[in-house]
Design a protein around this motif. Structure first.
Motif, PDB file in Angstrom:
ATOM      1  N   GLY A   1     -11.271 -14.744  12.796  1.00 15.46           N
ATOM      2  CA  GLY A   1     -12.730 -14.654  12.838  1.00 15.46           C
ATOM      3  C   GLY A   1     -13.222 -13.935  14.071  1.00 15.46           C
ATOM      4  N   ALA A   2     -12.602 -14.248  15.211  1.00 14.72           N
ATOM      5  CA  ALA A   2     -13.020 -13.608  16.464  1.00 14.72           C
ATOM      6  C   ALA A   2     -12.790 -12.106  16.421  1.00 14.72           C
ATOM      7  N   GLY A   3     -11.634 -11.706  15.913  1.00 11.33           N
ATOM      8  CA  GLY A   3     -11.335 -10.279  15.855  1.00 11.33           C
ATOM      9  C   GLY A   3     -12.318  -9.508  14.992  1.00 11.33           C
ATOM     10  N   ILE A   4     -12.673 -10.093  13.846  1.00 13.33           N
ATOM     11  CA  ILE A   4     -13.642  -9.446  12.951  1.00 13.33           C
ATOM     12  C   ILE A   4     -15.023  -9.411  13.594  1.00 13.33           C
ATOM     13  N   GLY A   5     -15.436 -10.533  14.184  1.00 14.56           N
ATOM     14  CA  GLY A   5     -16.761 -10.619  14.784  1.00 14.56           C
ATOM     15  C   GLY A   5     -16.928  -9.689  15.967  1.00 14.56           C
ATOM     16  N   LEU A   6     -15.922  -9.626  16.836  1.00  9.94           N
ATOM     17  CA  LEU A   6     -16.022  -8.757  18.003  1.00  9.94           C
ATOM     18  C   LEU A   6     -16.064  -7.285  17.594  1.00  9.94           C
ATOM     19  N   ALA A   7     -15.373  -6.927  16.525  1.00  6.76           N
ATOM     20  CA  ALA A   7     -15.339  -5.530  16.096  1.00  6.76           C
ATOM     21  C   ALA A   7     -16.582  -5.132  15.310  1.00  6.76           C
ATOM     22  N   HIS A   8     -17.057  -5.992  14.425  1.00  5.71           N
ATOM     23  CA  HIS A   8     -18.091  -5.596  13.461  1.00  5.71           C
ATOM     24  C   HIS A   8     -19.416  -6.334  13.619  1.00  5.71           C
ATOM     25  N   GLY A   9     -19.478  -7.305  14.523  1.00  6.48           N
ATOM     26  CA  GLY A   9     -20.718  -8.047  14.712  1.00  6.48           C
ATOM     27  C   GLY A   9     -20.740  -9.319  13.881  1.00  6.48           C
ATOM     28  N   THR A  10     -21.575 -10.256  14.299  1.00 13.47           N
ATOM     29  CA  THR A  10     -21.623 -11.570  13.661  1.00 13.47           C
ATOM     30  C   THR A  10     -22.032 -11.485  12.197  1.00 13.47           C
ATOM     31  N   GLY A  11     -23.079 -10.720  11.892  1.00 11.66           N
ATOM     32  CA  GLY A  11     -23.567 -10.651  10.515  1.00 11.66           C
ATOM     33  C   GLY A  11     -22.509 -10.148   9.557  1.00 11.66           C
TER      34      GLY A  11
ATOM     35  N   ALA B   1     -13.228  -8.536   5.318  1.00  9.75           N
ATOM     36  CA  ALA B   1     -12.776  -9.369   4.202  1.00  9.75           C
ATOM     37  C   ALA B   1     -11.302  -9.125   3.912  1.00  9.75           C
ATOM     38  N   GLY B   2     -10.857  -7.872   4.072  1.00 12.70           N
ATOM     39  CA  GLY B   2      -9.447  -7.563   3.853  1.00 12.70           C
ATOM     40  C   GLY B   2      -8.539  -8.339   4.784  1.00 12.70           C
ATOM     41  N   VAL B   3      -8.956  -8.474   6.042  1.00  7.64           N
ATOM     42  CA  VAL B   3      -8.165  -9.267   7.006  1.00  7.64           C
ATOM     43  C   VAL B   3      -8.165 -10.739   6.585  1.00  7.64           C
ATOM     44  N   CYS B   4      -9.322 -11.275   6.234  1.00  8.96           N
ATOM     45  CA  CYS B   4      -9.406 -12.680   5.805  1.00  8.96           C
ATOM     46  C   CYS B   4      -8.582 -12.928   4.550  1.00  8.96           C
ATOM     47  N   LEU B   5      -8.551 -11.943   3.650  1.00 10.72           N
ATOM     48  CA  LEU B   5      -7.840 -12.123   2.387  1.00 10.72           C
ATOM     49  C   LEU B   5      -6.326 -12.119   2.565  1.00 10.72           C
ATOM     50  N   SER B   6      -5.848 -11.791   3.748  1.00 14.51           N
ATOM     51  CA  SER B   6      -4.414 -11.954   3.990  1.00 14.51           C
ATOM     52  C   SER B   6      -4.015 -13.413   3.859  1.00 14.51           C
ATOM     53  N   LEU B   7      -4.985 -14.311   3.980  1.00 13.91           N
ATOM     54  CA  LEU B   7      -4.718 -15.747   3.864  1.00 13.91           C
ATOM     55  C   LEU B   7      -4.690 -16.228   2.420  1.00 13.91           C
ATOM     56  N   ILE B   8      -4.856 -15.327   1.458  1.00 13.17           N
ATOM     57  CA  ILE B   8      -4.889 -15.740   0.059  1.00 13.17           C
ATOM     58  C   ILE B   8      -3.585 -16.412  -0.356  1.00 13.17           C
ATOM     59  N   ALA B   9      -2.478 -16.027   0.291  1.00 14.58           N
ATOM     60  CA  ALA B   9      -1.180 -16.617  -0.045  1.00 14.58           C
ATOM     61  C   ALA B   9      -1.023 -18.032   0.497  1.00 14.58           C
ATOM     62  N   GLN B  10      -1.992 -18.502   1.297  1.00 15.30           N
ATOM     63  CA  GLN B  10      -1.942 -19.883   1.787  1.00 15.30           C
ATOM     64  C   GLN B  10      -1.899 -20.880   0.640  1.00 15.30           C
ATOM     65  N   ILE B  11      -2.419 -20.499  -0.523  1.00 16.56           N
ATOM     66  CA  ILE B  11      -2.389 -21.413  -1.663  1.00 16.56           C
ATOM     67  C   ILE B  11      -0.958 -21.796  -2.012  1.00 16.56           C
ATOM     68  N   GLY B  12       0.007 -20.914  -1.695  1.00 17.47           N
ATOM     69  CA  GLY B  12       1.404 -21.246  -1.940  1.00 17.47           C
ATOM     70  C   GLY B  12       1.862 -22.439  -1.116  1.00 17.47           C
ATOM     71  N   GLU B  13       1.420 -22.517   0.134  1.00 17.35           N
ATOM     72  CA  GLU B  13       1.786 -23.652   0.978  1.00 17.35           C
ATOM     73  C   GLU B  13       1.046 -24.919   0.529  1.00 17.35           C
ATOM     74  N   GLN B  14      -0.199 -24.764   0.082  1.00 18.52           N
ATOM     75  CA  GLN B  14      -0.913 -25.929  -0.445  1.00 18.52           C
ATOM     76  C   GLN B  14      -0.182 -26.473  -1.671  1.00 18.52           C
ATOM     77  N   ILE B  15       0.316 -25.570  -2.495  1.00 15.27           N
ATOM     78  CA  ILE B  15       1.009 -25.964  -3.723  1.00 15.27           C
ATOM     79  C   ILE B  15       2.329 -26.662  -3.420  1.00 15.27           C
ATOM     80  N   ASP B  16       2.981 -26.302  -2.316  1.00 14.33           N
ATOM     81  CA  ASP B  16       4.226 -26.978  -1.960  1.00 14.33           C
ATOM     82  C   ASP B  16       4.005 -28.477  -1.761  1.00 14.33           C
ATOM     83  N   TYR B  17       2.779 -28.879  -1.483  1.00 11.09           N
ATOM     84  CA  TYR B  17       2.426 -30.301  -1.420  1.00 11.09           C
ATOM     85  C   TYR B  17       1.830 -30.789  -2.737  1.00 11.09           C
TER      86      TYR B  17
END
Length: 559
Positions: free
Chosen positions: A70-80, A235-251
């Motif tokens: 979040g910080a990296g995106i905000g510092l580069a592109h602004g809060t909005g 959004a592309g950077v945030c969407l790198s976390l889309i695979a987190q669902i795999g770790e949620q599924i492991d539980y």
């Protein structure tokens, strides 16, 4: 085909039996019975309530990477632009994560096993297992880097040594499976929540101007106005976390059967700990922007994305100076342990699963724990934190293509077109080696989106690579199912066992049979008939059957 139904046994009962197969089978059976790695999780083992499973799963998202992202995106592109990018990514992750979480909880299989029967085939899903394994060591390296930053600030350790410490300390914790991880996550979550939330609330209440500065921050690359390119890059950077669902599924694969009595708690747990993880993740990313803007003037743009600096600045407003750094370090260490035991555990499952299928050998999950940690340590020593957004932006294209392909196969091909079998299938012999539906959709979506990401199709399209990955996967998955008429999903429709696969409530059957190869007792969904014996064989013994002696032949097409 006749088989003998055996008494329903618990995991503790079966773990004492002596397997009798090949050396690879013996080792695999002994180890995988700890938490049913690589296979269906039986009802006799799933003793946790929906609440405990959900709490354990959510404990795994205590990572600090969200604050940095979040910080990296905000510092580069602004809060909005950052907030809109975070929201867009969260919506996509929630929508695609829902069908995957449901299938895992309902049918008690992990994401690799879901992927096999959702368009990829028995060997085709090896591609996506490698994608998921890469996710785990990339994010292990990111969390390890954050912990090393904390150890440098708190204890004066050089970064290279902090990287090593953050890697080695996880090994003793990840040796054990779900039982140990559930205790770790449940007991550490309250402390983590308190340390994360308290300073933020204190800051907002005592310094309202910090909110105004946060909302007005324009970023280094723009004037603060909403810009579609900036939003999509973020959004592309945030969407790198889309695979987190795999770790949620492991539980989530350890959820109890869904019944009339528990359906409300069951659905709450599945939604909260499945796609719902992204709600907390998005909040953490937004908090990361807030804290980075808050400490920016003091620490500078290079250090502002570091969570240890963010929380040091937040703690500094509410407590004595001598307590600030120790508490910030404690928060970072707890967060790193909570997520990196999950990263190491899930990564070892993904590597082991792929290796066992391709080679027919099972070297032991701990081998791949060390392999995964080795990859992560190399990334850390290469200072991946300094080019974090580039790594995540590239990786997100592959992750989006995979998850959207599987989610589309479930939602569209299974439920709307009905070309994909409704019940998930993962057993060798029942599936074709490769299903072009998922493999073609995934390869085309990831390949074209990566080309867009690297400007091969022009600078104007570059920010739209995540959109390209999602749209191509979404369109090609049903199109390929229609073109192939769904004929490459199932190699067989009959597994040779008369007992129904599902019980009257639609849950996987709890009836047990003895595998004639390893002489262990397994529940119905984990077995098929044997090709050469009047008996049944479990899914893992099929995976380690290098000669294919026990694998059922292909079923001739219906007339």
């Amino acid at each position: 085909m006749s088989t003998t139904e055996s008494r329903l046994t618990t995991q503790d009962d079966t773990s004492t039996a002596t397997p009798s197969g090949s050396p690879w089978t013996d080792q695999a059976v002994k180890e995988t019975l700890e938490d049913y790695t690589l296979r269906f999780a039986p009802r006799s083992y799933r003793r946790w309530t929906p609440t405990v499973v959900a709490t354990t799963a959510l404990g795994g998202i205590a990572y600090m990477a969200d604050f940095s992202i979040g910080a990296g995106i905000g510092l580069a592109h602004g809060t909005g632009n950052a907030l809109v990018a975070i929201a867009v990514a969260a919506v996509v992750i929630f929508i695609t994560g829902f069908p995957l979480a449901y299938y895992a909880a309902r049918y008690n299989i992990d994401l690799d096993l879901i992927t096999r029967g959702s368009g990829f085939g028995y060997y085709g899903s090896v591609l996506t297992s490698v994608i998921f394994a890469s996710f785990t060591f990339i994010f292990f390296a990111l969390e390890g880097s954050i912990m090393a930053q904390g150890l440098r600030l708190g204890l004066g350790l050089p970064l290279w040594l902090g990287y090593l410490v953050s890697t080695l300390m996880v090994i003793p914790l990840v040796i054990y499976g779900m039982k140990a991880l559930s205790k770790l996550q449940v007991w550490t979550t309250p402390v983590w929540l308190l340390l994360m939330v308290a300073p933020l609330l204190y800051l907002v209440v005592t310094d309202p101007g910090s909110v105004d500065r946060f909302l007005a921050y324009a970023g280094t690359d723009g004037d603060g106005a909403l810009d579609p390119a900036s939003v999509l890059l973020g959004a592309g950077v945030c969407l790198s976390l889309i695979a987190q669902i795999g770790e949620q599924i492991d539980y989530l694969r350890f959820m109890p059967p869904k019944t009339e009595a528990n359906k409300r708690a069951w659905w709450t747990a599945v939604i909260t700990a499945g796609p719902g993880w992204v709600v907390l993740g998005a909040l953490k990313q937004a908090i990361g922007v807030f804290l980075a803007v808050y400490v920016l003037a003091e620490v500078g743009p290079a250090a502002a994305p570091e969570p240890i600096q963010q929380f040091r600045g937040a703690f500094d407003t509410m407590m004595p100076s001598w307590l600030v750094i120790p508490l910030a370090v404690v928060l970072v260490v707890i967060s790193q342990i909570k997520i990196n035991v999950t990263n190491a555990y899930s990564g070892s499952l993904a590597w082991t699963n792929s290796f066992t299928r391709v080679t027919g050998r099972y070297p032991g999950r701990m081998v791949f724990v060390l392999v995964n940690l080795g990859f992560a340590l190399v990334l850390m020593e290469a200072d991946m934190f300094s080019f974090l957004n580039d790594i995540l932006g590239f990786y997100s294209n592959c992750a989006i293509a995979w998850v959207v392909t599987v989610a589309t196969d479930i939602l569209v091909n299974k439920y709307l077109l009905k070309l994909s079998p409704h019940a998930p299938e993962f057993r060798r012999g029942m599936l074709y080696a490769v299903n072009p539906v998922g493999v073609v959709a995934f390869m085309a979506a990831s390949g074209l989106s990566i080309a867009v990401y690297f400007d091969l199709l022009g600078d104007t399209l570059q920010p739209y690579s995540p959109v390209a990955a999602a749209l191509i996967a979404f369109v090609l998955t049903p199109l390929m199912a229609v073109v192939t008429r769904g004929r490459y999903y199932l190699r067989r429709t009959d597994d040779g066992i008369d007992e129904p696969l599902l019980d009257t409530d639609g849950n996987p059957s709890a009836v047990t049979y003895d595998c004639h190869v390893c002489h262990q007792s397994y529940e119905r969904p984990d077995l098929t008939a044997c090709r050469t014996h009047q008996a049944v064989v479990c899914s893992l013994c099929l995976s380690t059957d290098r000669a294919g002696d026990h694998v059922l032949p292909a079923q001739p097409p219906a007339a």
